[in-house]
Motif scaffolding. Structure first.
Motif, PDB file in Angstrom:
ATOM      1  N   GLY A 120     133.312  64.029  64.044  1.00 38.42           N
ATOM      2  CA  GLY A 120     132.802  65.233  63.395  1.00 38.42           C
ATOM      3  C   GLY A 120     131.946  64.974  62.175  1.00 38.42           C
ATOM      4  O   GLY A 120     131.414  65.908  61.585  1.00 38.42           O
ATOM      5  N   GLN A 121     131.805  63.705  61.755  1.00 45.20           N
ATOM      6  CA  GLN A 121     130.929  63.377  60.627  1.00 45.20           C
ATOM      7  C   GLN A 121     129.694  62.660  61.159  1.00 45.20           C
ATOM      8  O   GLN A 121     129.748  62.003  62.203  1.00 45.20           O
ATOM      9  CB  GLN A 121     131.660  62.505  59.608  1.00 45.20           C
ATOM     10  N   PRO A 122     128.578  62.755  60.424  1.00 46.86           N
ATOM     11  CA  PRO A 122     127.359  62.077  60.881  1.00 46.86           C
ATOM     12  C   PRO A 122     127.569  60.567  60.980  1.00 46.86           C
ATOM     13  O   PRO A 122     128.330  59.978  60.207  1.00 46.86           O
ATOM     14  CB  PRO A 122     126.332  62.403  59.797  1.00 46.86           C
ATOM     15  N   MET A 123     126.869  59.966  61.913  1.00 47.32           N
ATOM     16  CA  MET A 123     126.914  58.510  62.077  1.00 47.32           C
ATOM     17  C   MET A 123     126.245  57.816  60.889  1.00 47.32           C
ATOM     18  O   MET A 123     126.696  56.774  60.437  1.00 47.32           O
ATOM     19  CB  MET A 123     126.195  58.157  63.374  1.00 47.32           C
ATOM     20  N   LEU A 124     125.165  58.401  60.385  1.00 47.72           N
ATOM     21  CA  LEU A 124     124.442  57.884  59.220  1.00 47.72           C
ATOM     22  C   LEU A 124     124.492  58.937  58.122  1.00 47.72           C
ATOM     23  O   LEU A 124     124.128  60.090  58.356  1.00 47.72           O
ATOM     24  CB  LEU A 124     122.971  57.609  59.559  1.00 47.72           C
ATOM     25  N   ILE A 125     124.916  58.525  56.934  1.00 48.51           N
ATOM     26  CA  ILE A 125     124.988  59.450  55.797  1.00 48.51           C
ATOM     27  C   ILE A 125     123.966  58.983  54.763  1.00 48.51           C
ATOM     28  O   ILE A 125     124.141  57.920  54.146  1.00 48.51           O
ATOM     29  CB  ILE A 125     126.407  59.472  55.193  1.00 48.51           C
ATOM     30  N   PRO A 126     122.863  59.725  54.579  1.00 51.57           N
ATOM     31  CA  PRO A 126     121.817  59.295  53.639  1.00 51.57           C
ATOM     32  C   PRO A 126     122.352  59.191  52.205  1.00 51.57           C
ATOM     33  O   PRO A 126     123.252  59.924  51.800  1.00 51.57           O
ATOM     34  CB  PRO A 126     120.771  60.410  53.731  1.00 51.57           C
ATOM     35  N   VAL A 127     121.759  58.269  51.452  1.00 53.78           N
ATOM     36  CA  VAL A 127     122.090  58.087  50.034  1.00 53.78           C
ATOM     37  C   VAL A 127     120.932  58.659  49.224  1.00 53.78           C
ATOM     38  O   VAL A 127     119.770  58.332  49.483  1.00 53.78           O
ATOM     39  CB  VAL A 127     122.314  56.591  49.703  1.00 53.78           C
ATOM     40  N   SER A 128     121.239  59.484  48.241  1.00 55.10           N
ATOM     41  CA  SER A 128     120.194  60.148  47.455  1.00 55.10           C
ATOM     42  C   SER A 128     119.498  59.164  46.513  1.00 55.10           C
ATOM     43  O   SER A 128     120.094  58.156  46.101  1.00 55.10           O
ATOM     44  CB  SER A 128     120.791  61.292  46.636  1.00 55.10           C
ATOM     45  N   PRO A 129     118.252  59.464  46.130  1.00 58.73           N
ATOM     46  CA  PRO A 129     117.558  58.628  45.150  1.00 58.73           C
ATOM     47  C   PRO A 129     118.333  58.509  43.836  1.00 58.73           C
ATOM     48  O   PRO A 129     118.348  57.445  43.213  1.00 58.73           O
ATOM     49  CB  PRO A 129     116.220  59.344  44.946  1.00 58.73           C
ATOM     50  N   ASP A 130     118.991  59.593  43.400  1.00 61.67           N
ATOM     51  CA  ASP A 130     119.777  59.540  42.161  1.00 61.67           C
ATOM     52  C   ASP A 130     120.923  58.536  42.271  1.00 61.67           C
ATOM     53  O   ASP A 130     121.167  57.752  41.358  1.00 61.67           O
ATOM     54  CB  ASP A 130     120.349  60.918  41.815  1.00 61.67           C
ATOM     55  N   GLU A 131     121.632  58.549  43.394  1.00 61.90           N
ATOM     56  CA  GLU A 131     122.732  57.599  43.560  1.00 61.90           C
ATOM     57  C   GLU A 131     122.222  56.165  43.671  1.00 61.90           C
ATOM     58  O   GLU A 131     122.824  55.238  43.138  1.00 61.90           O
ATOM     59  CB  GLU A 131     123.582  57.937  44.785  1.00 61.90           C
ATOM     60  N   LEU A 132     121.093  55.969  44.338  1.00 59.38           N
ATOM     61  CA  LEU A 132     120.506  54.626  44.415  1.00 59.38           C
ATOM     62  C   LEU A 132     120.219  54.103  43.009  1.00 59.38           C
ATOM     63  O   LEU A 132     120.473  52.935  42.710  1.00 59.38           O
ATOM     64  CB  LEU A 132     119.225  54.637  45.252  1.00 59.38           C
ATOM     65  N   GLU A 133     119.701  54.959  42.157  1.00 56.40           N
ATOM     66  CA  GLU A 133     119.415  54.566  40.778  1.00 56.40           C
ATOM     67  C   GLU A 133     120.703  54.249  40.030  1.00 56.40           C
ATOM     68  O   GLU A 133     120.785  53.243  39.313  1.00 56.40           O
ATOM     69  CB  GLU A 133     118.627  55.665  40.064  1.00 56.40           C
ATOM     70  N   GLN A 134     121.722  55.065  40.177  1.00 60.65           N
ATOM     71  CA  GLN A 134     123.001  54.838  39.496  1.00 60.65           C
ATOM     72  C   GLN A 134     123.654  53.523  39.928  1.00 60.65           C
ATOM     73  O   GLN A 134     124.339  52.885  39.133  1.00 60.65           O
ATOM     74  CB  GLN A 134     123.978  55.989  39.787  1.00 60.65           C
ATOM     75  N   ARG A 135     123.437  53.123  41.175  1.00 60.90           N
ATOM     76  CA  ARG A 135     124.083  51.918  41.713  1.00 60.90           C
ATOM     77  C   ARG A 135     123.130  50.726  41.780  1.00 60.90           C
ATOM     78  O   ARG A 135     123.441  49.717  42.413  1.00 60.90           O
ATOM     79  CB  ARG A 135     124.652  52.232  43.094  1.00 60.90           C
ATOM     80  N   ARG A 136     122.004  50.824  41.110  1.00 58.76           N
ATOM     81  CA  ARG A 136     120.994  49.763  41.165  1.00 58.76           C
ATOM     82  C   ARG A 136     121.568  48.386  40.825  1.00 58.76           C
ATOM     83  O   ARG A 136     121.204  47.379  41.421  1.00 58.76           O
ATOM     84  CB  ARG A 136     119.830  50.097  40.242  1.00 58.76           C
ATOM     85  N   SER A 137     122.500  48.324  39.874  1.00 61.73           N
ATOM     86  CA  SER A 137     123.080  47.033  39.459  1.00 61.73           C
ATOM     87  C   SER A 137     123.915  46.385  40.559  1.00 61.73           C
ATOM     88  O   SER A 137     124.193  45.185  40.511  1.00 61.73           O
ATOM     89  CB  SER A 137     123.938  47.222  38.209  1.00 61.73           C
ATOM     90  N   ARG A 138     124.311  47.132  41.574  1.00 59.43           N
ATOM     91  CA  ARG A 138     125.105  46.584  42.677  1.00 59.43           C
ATOM     92  C   ARG A 138     124.249  45.955  43.766  1.00 59.43           C
ATOM     93  O   ARG A 138     124.763  45.290  44.661  1.00 59.43           O
ATOM     94  CB  ARG A 138     125.963  47.677  43.314  1.00 59.43           C
ATOM     95  N   ARG A 139     122.942  46.196  43.716  1.00 55.77           N
ATOM     96  CA  ARG A 139     122.038  45.656  44.730  1.00 55.77           C
ATOM     97  C   ARG A 139     121.650  44.235  44.350  1.00 55.77           C
ATOM     98  O   ARG A 139     121.359  43.947  43.182  1.00 55.77           O
ATOM     99  CB  ARG A 139     120.799  46.535  44.851  1.00 55.77           C
ATOM    100  N   ALA A 140     121.643  43.353  45.342  1.00 56.02           N
ATOM    101  CA  ALA A 140     121.268  41.965  45.094  1.00 56.02           C
ATOM    102  C   ALA A 140     119.804  41.901  44.643  1.00 56.02           C
ATOM    103  O   ALA A 140     119.014  42.782  44.988  1.00 56.02           O
ATOM    104  CB  ALA A 140     121.460  41.145  46.367  1.00 56.02           C
ATOM    105  N   PRO A 141     119.443  40.877  43.865  1.00 50.88           N
ATOM    106  CA  PRO A 141     118.042  40.759  43.437  1.00 50.88           C
ATOM    107  C   PRO A 141     117.094  40.740  44.628  1.00 50.88           C
ATOM    108  O   PRO A 141     117.414  40.214  45.684  1.00 50.88           O
ATOM    109  CB  PRO A 141     118.023  39.414  42.701  1.00 50.88           C
ATOM    110  N   ARG A 142     115.952  41.350  44.451  1.00 51.99           N
ATOM    111  CA  ARG A 142     114.933  41.430  45.509  1.00 51.99           C
ATOM    112  C   ARG A 142     114.208  40.098  45.626  1.00 51.99           C
ATOM    113  O   ARG A 142     113.957  39.445  44.623  1.00 51.99           O
ATOM    114  CB  ARG A 142     113.919  42.539  45.183  1.00 51.99           C
ATOM    115  N   PRO A 143     113.823  39.706  46.839  1.00 47.72           N
ATOM    116  CA  PRO A 143     113.084  38.419  47.015  1.00 47.72           C
ATOM    117  C   PRO A 143     111.703  38.471  46.416  1.00 47.72           C
ATOM    118  O   PRO A 143     111.156  39.501  46.158  1.00 47.72           O
ATOM    119  CB  PRO A 143     113.024  38.254  48.524  1.00 47.72           C
TER     120      PRO A 143
END
Length: 143
Positions: A120-143
């Motif tokens: 009953g829940q979507p297979m893919l749940i989009p992440v908002s731009p605001d949340e991406l910004e809030q969690r930026r420190s959790r993303r590995a450094p970009r190549p």
């Protein structure tokens, strides 16, 4: 994880060779959502496709690249290229799946993925731009 598995049963009086099995990936069972629905998908990425935007899955996903190359990136891990014949997996839940695009500009990439989802829940749940910004420190450094 190294483990010896039995992958065929001897058939008495058989005149044909037994099937051959090769374990290509094995991981300990991650937490599964209660009352999971299991689905297997064939995903086709046109040449140069960026794939899905950053998203989550409600449960773990296990995949195998059938053709081409996929750029794969999960939160906290560096992006990597998964080639034909290689596997990938992700735990689902709160972990953001940043990339699943085609690494090739001239060939379609195809992969098979089996997902454990909450019914009953979507297979893919989009992440908002605001949340991406809030969690930026959790993303590995970009190549």
């Amino acid at each position: 994880m190294t483990m010896k598995h039995s992958h065929h049963i001897e058939v008495a009086n058989s005149s044909t060779p037994p099937p051959e099995f090769e374990v290509v990936s094995s991981v300990p069972t991650p937490p599964l959502p209660d009352s999971s629905e299991v689905m297997t998908l064939l995903v086709k990425l046109p040449p140069g496709s960026a794939g899905n935007p950053p998203h989550r899955h409600t449960g773990p996903a296990f995949g195998y690249v059938v053709q081409g190359e996929m750029v794969f990136e999960l939160e906290g891990e560096p992006e990597r290229v998964v080639h034909t014949g290689e596997t990938f997996w992700e735990p689902g839940g709160d972990v953001i799946h940043y990339q699943d695009g085609n690494n090739l500009t001239d060939v379609e990439t195809r992969f098979v993925v089996t997902m454990f989802c909450v019914p009953g829940q979507p297979m893919l749940i989009p992440v908002s731009p605001d949340e991406l910004e809030q969690r930026r420190s959790r993303r590995a450094p970009r190549p």
